[in-house]
Design an enzyme around this catalytic site. Structure first.
Site, PDB file in Angstrom:
ATOM      1  N   SER A 130      36.836  34.384  45.971  1.00  0.00           N
ATOM      2  CA  SER A 130      36.440  35.908  46.001  1.00  0.00           C
ATOM      3  C   SER A 130      37.284  36.726  46.611  1.00  0.00           C
ATOM      4  CB  SER A 130      35.037  35.764  46.432  1.00  0.00           C
ATOM      5  OG  SER A 130      34.443  37.154  45.934  1.00  0.00           O
ATOM      6  N   ASP A 156      32.327  34.740  40.281  1.00  0.00           N
ATOM      7  CA  ASP A 156      32.602  34.629  41.940  1.00  0.00           C
ATOM      8  C   ASP A 156      32.506  33.275  42.233  1.00  0.00           C
ATOM      9  OD1 ASP A 156      32.445  34.751  44.714  1.00  0.00           O
ATOM     10  OD2 ASP A 156      32.640  36.933  44.211  1.00  0.00           O
TER      11      ASP A 156
END
Length: 257
Positions: free
Chosen positions: A39, A154
């Site tokens: 991320s 993510d």
């Protein structure tokens, strides 16, 4: 010859602390043979691996404004996220252009999750901007990367810290920076976005604890970002300083021991 990996966690705006941590590690003369990120950790790690200096990363982070990265969608179901992601795409292109992971000065990889198969995916080749875009697509908040029938979200959903992936890349030693090590129990939970973030935090916290038992890093650096709002990039300078000051103090303590 032993290889050292730097592994950077997910964490939204909290991840700006990674830049401070890298600066403190640099000042101690610590170098890395590979960098892995999840991320926001993939964005910071990818930029550093590509060759951006700490100063250049700070300038980008400190100049970020909500309206420069957030393009809210009126068609949530169509875009599969509150944020369309077009502005994020522009930012990534501005930073990386059409550079590939293979062009990085330090070997780099980042992780994402593919929703159709349910599998974790490691990106270690191809366009940097594509890999990082896949890794930072927070479910329901940022529209996922959709390619060839696959939906990438993510990497923090199942891999806050890419420790296993670092081992698979040949790391003998791992220095991990985790900006999500603690949950703020005093935080007020209100509104759908805060509920979503909190829910992800709870799942992530349990998964990360289990994986840390299996893949123990040699150094685990955990800047205290519990009071930092993961959606608030306005306090980038303060977040950077949290990462820098904590890591500097942590490394000085290690030296004394």
């Amino acid at each position: 010859m032993s290889k050292t990996a730097l592994v950077l966690s997910s964490g939204g705006a909290k991840g700006i602390a990674h830049i401070g941590a890298i600066q403190a590690l640099e000042e101690k003369g610590i170098k890395f043979d590979m960098i892995l990120g999840t991320s926001i950790g993939s964005l910071v790690g990818g930029a550093y691996a590509y060759g951006l200096s700490v100063q250049e990363m700070k300038e980008i982070a400190f100049s970020l404004k909500k309206n420069s990265i957030m393009d809210f969608s009126l068609f949530f179901t169509k875009n599969k996220g509150l944020i369309k992601g077009k502005k994020i795409d522009k930012l990534l292109h501005k930073i990386f252009g059409d550079a590939k992971i293979e062009d990085c000065k330090i070997p780099f990889a980042c992780v994402s999750n593919e929703l159709v198969s349910g599998e974790s995916v490691t990106f270690n080749s191809g366009y940097l901007k594509r890999a990082i875009r896949a890794s930072i697509s927070i479910p329901s908040l940022i529209s996922p990367l959709i390619e060839d029938g696959k939906i990438y979200v993510d990497g923090g959903v199942t891999n806050r810290l890419a420790l296993r992936q670092a081992k698979e890349m040949g790391a003998d030693k791992i220095i991990a920076v985790d900006v999500l090590s603690e949950i703020d129990t005093s935080a007020k939970i209100k509104g759908p976005i805060s509920v979503m973030f909190r829910s992800l935090d709870c799942i992530d916290h349990q998964v990360a604890k289990a994986k840390l038992e299996i893949y123990k890093p040699d150094l685990l650096i955990c800047p205290n970002t519990t009071k930092v709002d993961p959606t608030n990039f306005k306090k980038a300078k303060e977040i950077y300083e949290i990462g820098y000051n904590y890591t500097k103090e942590f490394l000085n303590g290690i030296e004394k021991i």
